[in-house]
Design a protein around this motif. Structure first.
Motif, mmCIF file in Angstrom:
data_model
loop_
_atom_site.group_PDB
_atom_site.id
_atom_site.type_symbol
_atom_site.label_atom_id
_atom_site.label_comp_id
_atom_site.label_asym_id
_atom_site.label_seq_id
_atom_site.Cartn_x
_atom_site.Cartn_y
_atom_site.Cartn_z
ATOM 1 N N SER A 66 0.722 -1.030 0.049
ATOM 2 C CA SER A 66 -0.004 0.118 0.041
ATOM 3 C C SER A 66 0.981 1.280 -0.017
ATOM 4 C CB SER A 66 -0.987 0.050 1.077
ATOM 5 O OG SER A 66 -0.317 0.024 2.408
ATOM 6 N N PHE A 67 0.173 2.564 -0.348
ATOM 7 C CA PHE A 67 1.089 3.625 -0.309
ATOM 8 C C PHE A 67 1.104 4.273 1.003
ATOM 9 C CE2 PHE A 67 -0.324 3.590 -4.778
ATOM 10 C CZ PHE A 67 0.901 3.635 -5.559
ATOM 11 N N ALA A 68 2.506 4.655 1.434
ATOM 12 C CA ALA A 68 2.565 5.585 2.548
ATOM 13 C C ALA A 68 1.877 6.917 2.316
ATOM 14 C CB ALA A 68 4.097 5.669 2.969
ATOM 15 N N GLU A 69 1.977 7.737 3.344
ATOM 16 C CA GLU A 69 1.009 9.034 3.050
ATOM 17 C C GLU A 69 1.952 9.963 2.157
ATOM 18 O OE1 GLU A 69 -0.978 12.836 5.712
ATOM 19 O OE2 GLU A 69 -0.324 10.767 6.823
ATOM 20 N N ASP A 70 3.611 9.987 2.302
ATOM 21 C CA ASP A 70 4.115 10.857 1.651
ATOM 22 C C ASP A 70 4.131 10.411 0.210
ATOM 23 O OD1 ASP A 70 5.681 8.408 1.566
ATOM 24 O OD2 ASP A 70 7.645 9.576 1.596
ATOM 25 N N ALA A 71 3.974 9.006 -0.243
ATOM 26 C CA ALA A 71 3.638 8.663 -1.588
ATOM 27 C C ALA A 71 2.349 9.344 -2.181
ATOM 28 C CB ALA A 71 3.785 7.065 -1.649
ATOM 29 N N ILE A 72 1.436 9.012 -1.315
ATOM 30 C CA ILE A 72 0.178 9.662 -1.791
ATOM 31 C C ILE A 72 0.159 11.242 -2.332
ATOM 32 C CG2 ILE A 72 -2.305 10.131 -0.822
ATOM 33 C CD1 ILE A 72 -2.210 7.721 0.919
ATOM 34 N N ASN A 73 0.854 11.848 -1.179
ATOM 35 C CA ASN A 73 0.882 13.554 -1.542
ATOM 36 C C ASN A 73 1.885 13.623 -2.886
ATOM 37 O OD1 ASN A 73 -0.493 14.063 0.859
ATOM 38 N ND2 ASN A 73 1.505 13.997 2.132
ATOM 39 N N GLY A 110 9.412 -2.411 2.632
ATOM 40 C CA GLY A 110 8.492 -2.850 3.683
ATOM 41 C C GLY A 110 7.153 -3.141 2.762
ATOM 42 N N LYS A 111 6.031 -3.060 3.537
ATOM 43 C CA LYS A 111 4.466 -3.116 2.833
ATOM 44 C C LYS A 111 4.142 -1.931 2.480
ATOM 45 C CE LYS A 111 2.987 -7.248 5.264
ATOM 46 N NZ LYS A 111 2.115 -7.996 5.776
ATOM 47 N N ARG A 112 4.951 -0.726 2.863
ATOM 48 C CA ARG A 112 4.334 0.636 2.406
ATOM 49 C C ARG A 112 5.334 1.252 1.446
ATOM 50 N NH1 ARG A 112 -0.399 2.812 4.728
ATOM 51 N NH2 ARG A 112 0.585 4.618 5.823
ATOM 52 N N VAL A 113 5.015 1.441 0.394
ATOM 53 C CA VAL A 113 5.389 2.237 -0.698
ATOM 54 C C VAL A 113 5.809 3.748 -0.302
ATOM 55 C CG1 VAL A 113 5.403 2.917 -3.262
ATOM 56 C CG2 VAL A 113 4.791 0.581 -2.408
ATOM 57 N N THR A 114 6.905 4.204 -0.598
ATOM 58 C CA THR A 114 7.240 5.497 -0.353
ATOM 59 C C THR A 114 7.400 6.500 -1.373
ATOM 60 O OG1 THR A 114 9.664 5.298 -0.201
ATOM 61 C CG2 THR A 114 8.354 4.713 1.966
ATOM 62 N N LEU A 124 8.957 5.513 -5.188
ATOM 63 C CA LEU A 124 8.530 5.956 -6.656
ATOM 64 C C LEU A 124 9.165 6.859 -7.542
ATOM 65 C CD1 LEU A 124 4.981 6.617 -5.441
ATOM 66 C CD2 LEU A 124 5.230 5.033 -7.247
ATOM 67 N N SER A 125 10.425 7.234 -6.756
ATOM 68 C CA SER A 125 11.365 8.361 -7.441
ATOM 69 C C SER A 125 10.550 9.543 -7.763
ATOM 70 C CB SER A 125 11.860 7.520 -8.693
ATOM 71 O OG SER A 125 13.073 8.449 -9.025
ATOM 72 N N LEU A 126 9.687 9.878 -6.692
ATOM 73 C CA LEU A 126 9.100 11.157 -6.910
ATOM 74 C C LEU A 126 9.241 12.031 -5.724
ATOM 75 C CD1 LEU A 126 5.418 10.090 -8.083
ATOM 76 C CD2 LEU A 126 7.114 11.061 -9.443
ATOM 77 N N GLN A 127 10.087 13.303 -5.955
ATOM 78 C CA GLN A 127 10.402 13.942 -4.906
ATOM 79 C C GLN A 127 9.849 15.582 -5.258
ATOM 80 O OE1 GLN A 127 11.570 13.391 -2.109
ATOM 81 N NE2 GLN A 127 11.840 11.129 -2.654
ATOM 82 N N PRO A 128 8.597 15.962 -4.606
ATOM 83 C CA PRO A 128 7.986 17.275 -5.069
ATOM 84 C C PRO A 128 9.002 18.478 -5.054
ATOM 85 C CG PRO A 128 6.500 16.173 -3.464
ATOM 86 C CD PRO A 128 8.041 15.504 -3.524
#
Length: 443
Positions: free
Chosen positions: A331-338, A365-369, A373-377
């Motif tokens: 599942s996605f971690a909160e920073d990944a969602i943002n 782990g079980k949470r994708v960060t 994703l290689s996404l840094q705002p």
């Protein structure tokens, strides 16, 4: 398709109220705890579930609700789960979407909005069956048009940036048509050298040129009875456009080197990322061919212009690609969602597929960060997120679209839902250039 809804709610009064919100064409089941909900899930296989997070033995918290959400997504990954939260419970709503819920609904109960949210979930479920993942008003409008024109033989042009899923929509048009059991033949006009494209499209006769040792059907002929998809039609050589136009007018083809024409029955769908009107002005595309291929047009918005679709699509890809790579419970971690919500996605869906695949491989782990994703705002994106005028306009546009859909484009009712006057809603729809009537495919 029979529409089956499961309401998971431990308050008997709310159970009854929610039941009364829906029409008789729904098959509705009710459960009040995790165990009974899972029993109904296995027995009835509901398409949509409304899930109150506050279930016994933790009615004041959300642990039991989150546990049930995880089990539903594992047992029935196509089922659409709408999480019901308190008015101020934004954190749990965001967490639930990151886990894979398709939507959330905030108490107190409002029959019109609840009905809208549930109906949208059913539409998403039906679209998922065809491989299309969408939740935004922009894409749902495209899908409504697609559903209307699919049963016809009308020649369709799909416009959209590279990576927006134009071929997926073309396949959906075929799958929803009476031609679904017949062939779907696709050819990319930009990927084949000009010297070979004619024989690939129209086929050739034995002896037509050096190396033609036997007769060969072209893509048009191989699609007989079914659908022909011409991708990147804007890159078709000008000399070949006249031959294609003749086929569209007469439904007859001439194989290269043939004497007698061959009759072919196909539905034609074309797609392009280029502006055909500009190509017509520059003399690179025939105007008469343009009018022949664009009896109906579907304009597919870029992912950055599809309100809320980025996260819905990312969650869907995380499930499907995760299953392929034997990591189905991420599942996605909160920073990944943002990060997913704020990134502009210049490469559209194709870019997202690559990012999500990378993240599944990299996640420890079980949470994708966001880092997975290689996404840094960037600072520009951060400034955009902090711009109050832009935030307000985005929220207004989204609320207007939702109110219009809930009200069936009844302006008076939409104004009441929004708590504004009719002159104000007309002013706002003019400001944001929002259609105030449901578009038909002919428009």
């Amino acid at each position: 398709m029979t529409r089956r809804l499961l309401i998971v709610e431990d308050d008997p009064g709310l159970q009854s109220q929610m039941r009364w919100c829906f029409s008789d064409d729904l098959e509705i089941s009710v459960a009040s705890d995790r165990e009974s909900a899972l029993a109904v899930l296995r027995r009835e296989e509901p398409n949509v579930v409304t899930l109150d997070l506050g279930l016994p033995p933790d009615p004041g918290g959300a642990s039991e609700g989150f546990g049930l959400l995880e089990e539903i997504l594992r047992l029935a990954p196509l089922t659409k789960v709408i999480v019901v939260t308190g008015r101020e419970d934004k954190e749990n709503a965001v967490k639930a979407i990151g886990m894979g819920a398709s939507d959330f609904y905030q108490k107190p109960l409002d029959a019109d909005i609840l009905t809208f949210v549930v109906d949208r979930a059913f539409r998403l479920y039906e679209l998922d069956i065809k491989g299309i993942v969408a939740a935004s008003p922009q894409m749902l409008q495209v899908c409504r048009t697609l559903e209307k024109i699919a049963p016809t033989d009308v020649t369709t042009l799909i416009n959209g940036e590279t990576g927006t899923g134009k071929e997926l929509l073309a396949r959906a048009l075929h799958d929803l048509s009476p031609r679904a059991s017949k062939p779907f033949a696709a050819i990319n006009c930009a990927a084949i050298p000009e010297t070979l494209l004619e024989s690939e499209l129209f086929g050739y006769e034995k002896g037509a040129f050096t190396g033609a040792t036997q007769n060969k059907k072209g893509k048009i002929e191989s699609a007989n009875g079914g659908t022909l998809f011409l991708d990147e039609i804007g890159d078709m050589p000008f000399a070949l456009q006249a031959k294609l136009l003749r086929f569209l007018q007469e439904r007859m083809i001439d194989r290269v080197g043939a004497i007698e024409p061959i009759s072919v029955d196909v539905r034609v769908i074309c797609a392009t990322h280029r502006n055909l009107n500009h190509l017509i002005e520059s003399g690179e595309f025939r105007e008469d061919l343009y009018y022949r291929i664009s009896e109906i047009t579907l304009d597919v918005p870029a992912l950055r212009d599809r309100d809320g679709d980025a996260l819905v699509l990312a969650v869907s890809l995380l499930k499907s690609i995760g299953k392929e790579l034997d990591r189905p419970h991420l599942s996605f971690a909160e920073d990944a969602i943002n990060a997913v919500n704020n990134y502009p996605w210049p490469g559209n869906v194709r870019e997202m597929i690559n990012k999500v695949k990378r993240a599944i491989i990299m996640a420890e782990g079980k949470r994708v960060t966001a880092e997975d994703l290689s996404l840094q705002p960037s600072s520009t994106q951060d400034e955009k997120c902090l711009n109050l005028r832009q935030i307000r306009e985005t929220a207004e546009r989204r609320a207007l679209n939702q109110a219009l859909q809930v009200s069936g484009f009844n302006m008076a009712k939409a104004a009441r839902l929004l708590g504004i006057t009719r002159p104000t809603i007309y002013s706002l729809t003019d400001k944001y250039n929002i259609e105030t009537s449901e578009a038909s495919p002919e428009s």
